[in-house]
Write an enzyme that holds these catalytic residues in place. Structure first.
Site, PDB file in Angstrom:
ATOM      1  CB  THR A  19      83.724  43.736  99.110  1.00 20.67           C
ATOM      2  OG1 THR A  19      84.631  42.728  99.568  1.00 20.67           O
ATOM      3  CG2 THR A  19      84.512  44.894  98.547  1.00 20.67           C
ATOM      4  NE  ARG A  23      77.713  41.260  95.847  1.00 21.99           N
ATOM      5  CZ  ARG A  23      78.583  41.836  95.059  1.00 21.99           C
ATOM      6  NH1 ARG A  23      79.540  41.128  94.498  1.00 21.99           N
ATOM      7  NH2 ARG A  23      78.505  43.129  94.815  1.00 21.99           N
ATOM      8  CB  SER A 114      77.999  42.695  91.505  1.00 18.52           C
ATOM      9  OG  SER A 114      78.840  43.372  90.634  1.00 18.52           O
ATOM     10  CG  HIS A 115      81.170  40.183  89.493  1.00 19.99           C
ATOM     11  ND1 HIS A 115      81.070  41.068  90.528  1.00 19.99           N
ATOM     12  CD2 HIS A 115      82.015  39.222  89.896  1.00 19.99           C
ATOM     13  CE1 HIS A 115      81.843  40.665  91.516  1.00 19.99           C
ATOM     14  NE2 HIS A 115      82.429  39.549  91.168  1.00 19.99           N
ATOM     15  CE  LYS A 127      75.454  48.379  96.373  1.00 18.12           C
ATOM     16  NZ  LYS A 127      76.560  48.904  95.562  1.00 18.12           N
ATOM     17  CG  ASP A 279      78.911  44.770  86.961  1.00 18.98           C
ATOM     18  OD1 ASP A 279      78.397  45.831  86.547  1.00 18.98           O
ATOM     19  OD2 ASP A 279      79.127  44.544  88.163  1.00 18.98           O
ATOM     20  CG  ASP A 281      75.881  45.882  90.166  1.00 19.92           C
ATOM     21  OD1 ASP A 281      76.777  45.366  89.464  1.00 19.92           O
ATOM     22  OD2 ASP A 281      76.118  46.465  91.235  1.00 19.92           O
ATOM     23  CG  ASP A 283      78.884  48.169  90.079  1.00 15.92           C
ATOM     24  OD1 ASP A 283      79.004  47.166  89.343  1.00 15.92           O
ATOM     25  OD2 ASP A 283      78.872  48.100  91.326  1.00 15.92           O
ATOM     26  NE  ARG A 284      82.800  44.224  89.394  1.00 17.50           N
ATOM     27  CZ  ARG A 284      83.631  43.323  89.896  1.00 17.50           C
ATOM     28  NH1 ARG A 284      84.362  42.598  89.081  1.00 17.50           N
ATOM     29  NH2 ARG A 284      83.731  43.142  91.188  1.00 17.50           N
ATOM     30  CB  THR A 346      89.292  46.131  98.122  1.00 21.66           C
ATOM     31  OG1 THR A 346      90.613  46.003  97.607  1.00 21.66           O
ATOM     32  CG2 THR A 346      88.303  45.509  97.162  1.00 21.66           C
ATOM     33  CD  GLU A 366      91.550  44.953  91.303  1.00 25.56           C
ATOM     34  OE1 GLU A 366      91.496  44.161  90.360  1.00 25.56           O
ATOM     35  OE2 GLU A 366      90.815  44.878  92.300  1.00 25.56           O
ATOM     36  CB  SER A 367      87.667  44.888  90.642  1.00 21.17           C
ATOM     37  OG  SER A 367      87.242  46.027  91.374  1.00 21.17           O
ATOM     38  CE  LYS A 378      82.298  48.178  90.955  1.00 23.30           C
ATOM     39  NZ  LYS A 378      82.502  47.637  92.291  1.00 23.30           N
TER      40      LYS A 378
END
Ligand code: VG1
Ligand code: CO
Length: 545
Positions: A19, A23, A114-115, A127, A279, A281, A283-284, A346, A366-367, A378
């Protein structure tokens, strides 16, 4: 001139990006030639990178610095003209997007999982973002994967590790290297979008208090610069703001389970007015009020509905978009504003074309992902600043802002249940089995619930006509309720199954019901239709958000 070396390698069969990039466990990335193969495959997939300019940086996790040095040497050997490297190897995902766009670079690598947890036994990731600042689209990631399957060598050169601790400019081979401040340009962009005077006033308001939790991840230095240096918030507003290679042993995942420090503060007596976390990186975002959780699907809808109060969006919005599993709260706002609301698969990469084509201003998942056309990723801190802006402009509590929104638009009661580290074969069986039965489910009634449509979501990109299939199983009910089942594309061990539940509530007296209670009939039905718990021998989800 430094001698360029062709180093013999072997193809790897498991480098298809998910996604959001590739990873894997740190141990996998530490195998000889593993990272190198992916980097060379990326360069090859781009048709070579001679004379190109790129950025590179990461979330500070374990192996970040080693990986950066490898990439710098390979970039020089592959003929890159200039590489911009975040000081100390730091660069948040949204800041990378900002830098690529601002300096018109040809792309960049973001080193992050990320998370996902970090440390020697944790995860690492890489990425590639393209020249628009956004994640490489599927056609590029697929090309990278194909290259990685046949790659037998890569280019590098002998050069000692470079010093990343100070802003500096020098050369490696023929390549210019610029070690730069990863925070300044991003903070400047935020100052263009938001009225920093208004936000600074809020920080001085004796009735206001807030707490930002960086979860020992990349947003620490960004939060320090923006909230403390520029907005004059007290230093005590910042929690866990020193990035650590293992994120202090935690999951840098801003949700009710893993952002435990912040949750404890925000759900105590005399809690601050506003709380937020980001998070690994950056972005959340998770947004909380005094003893109140804002569902991310509601958050993006509320930001969009109130965007006219924010300097950067006061002239109106072009369009909105959400990922398919994200609740339809945003659609109601789009309808009210008389603009489009796109439904994409997604993953942020699917918003890129719409953003580039000027069809879309604000979008979310939603994440815990929300952002706008200011970058192509994001953006956690952007979302936090949006909420600060709403609090300053509306002079209401977080809870009241959300309630006001529900009263006007109705409430899309929503929850996601994650089952992590499920046996991969069992997880695939569960999905395949439901998929086979989809065509028969249309029209089926389960008590008051009637399935109006059952399908496997596919997306035809309206801009480039590309088709993305198998993006999640959907059960759409007559009363607008939804159950969605999909397999995660970001996990690194076993499989993660995600079940998403949504129910539209228009009855004003029912708005404040607990989400799990309100969604119980849908949750029970999902088990009846999939036997997920039974087949995975789980009594409950790993994480509920
Ligand atoms: C998850 C989320 C998705 C998000 C992706 C990357 O993907 O569901 O919405 O875009 O993570 O976010 P998946 O395939 O595991 O469901 V991040 O902050 O990890 O880059
Ligand atoms: Co992230």
């Amino acid at each position: 001139m430094t001698q360029i070396k062709t180093i013999a390698s072997k193809p790897f069969s498991d480098q298809r990006p998910g996604t959001s990039g590739l990873r894997k466990k740190v141990l996998v990335f530490q195998q000889p030639h593993y990272l190198e193969n992916f980097v060379q495959a990326t360069f090859n997939a781009l048709g070579g990178v001679k004379d190109k300019q790129i950025a590179v940086g990461g979330d500070g996790r374990f192996y970040n610095l080693e990986a950066l040095q490898i990439i710098i040497r390979m970039a020089a050997a592959n003929g890159i003209k200039k590489i911009m490297v975040g000081r100390n190897g730091i660069l948040s995902t949204p800041a990378a997007s900002c830098i690529i766009r601002k300096y018109k670079l040809d792309g960049g690598f973001i080193l992050s999982a990320s998370h996902n947890p970090g440390g020697p036994d944790g995860d690492f990731g890489i990425k590639f973002n393209t020249t628009n600042g956004g994640p490489a689209p599927e056609k590029v990631t697929e090309k990278i994967y194909q290259e990685s399957l046949s790659l037998t060598s890569y280019l590098s050169l002998d050069n000692p590790d470079i010093d990343l601790d100070h802003n500096a400019a020098f050369t490696v081979g023929d390549m210019q290297v610029e070690v730069f401040d990863p925070v300044g340009d991003y903070a400047d962009l935020m100052a263009e979008i938001f009225d920093f005077d208004l936000l600074a006033e809020l920080m001085q308001d004796p009735n206001f208090s807030f707490c930002f939790d960086a979860m020992h991840a990349v947003t620490g230095p960004y939060a320090d610069e923006i909230f403390v240096n520029r907005l004059k918030a007290p230093l005590s507003s910042l929690l866990n703001c020193t990035p650590k290679p293992d994120f202090g042993g935690g999951h840098p995942d801003p949700n009710l389970k893993y952002a435990a420090d912040l949750v404890k503060i925000m759900f105590a007596d005399k809690a601050p007015v506003f709380g937020a976390a980001s998070d690994g990186d950056g972005d959340r975002n998770m947004v909380l009020g005094d003893n109140f959780f804002v569902n991310p699907s509601d958050s993006v809808a509320i930001i969009a509905a109130n965007a006219h109060l924010i300097k950067g969006y006061k002239n109106g919005l072009k369009g909105l978009a959400r990922s398919m599993p994200t609740s339809c709260a945003l659609d109601a706002v789009a309808e009210d504003l008389g603009i489009d609301c796109f439904e994409t698969p997604t993953g942020w990469k699917f918003f890129g074309n719409l953003l580039d084509a000027g069809r879309l201003s604000i979008c979310g998942e939603e994440s815990f992902g929300t952002s706008s056309d200011h970058v192509r990723e994001k953006d956690g801190l952007w979302a936090v600043l949006c909420w600060l802006n709403l609090l300053a402009a509306k002079k209401m509590s977080v809870r009241d802002i959300v309630n006001e929104h529900w009263q006007k638009f109705g409430r899309n009661v929503y929850s996601r249940h994650d089952y992590e580290e499920v046996d991969s074969d069992i997880a695939h069986e569960i999905v395949d089995d439901l998929k086979k039965r989809l065509s028969k489910l249309k029209g089926c009634k389960f008590g008051p619930l009637e399935i109006a449509q059952a399908d496997d979501f596919s997306y035809l990109d309206p801009i480039d006509g590309s088709l993305s299939e198998n993006q999640g199983l959907r059960l759409l009910f007559k009363d607008s309720s939804r159950i969605i089942l999909r397999l995660s594309g970001t996990g690194t061990s076993g499989a993660t199954l995600r079940l998403y539940f949504e129910k539209v509530e228009k009855e004003s007296t029912q708005m404040n019901l607990d989400a799990q209670t309100a969604l119980a009939p849908l949750i029970e039905l999902a088990e009846k239709l999939t036997s997920l718990k039974k087949l995975t021998s789980r009594s409950e989800p790993t994480v509920i958000t």
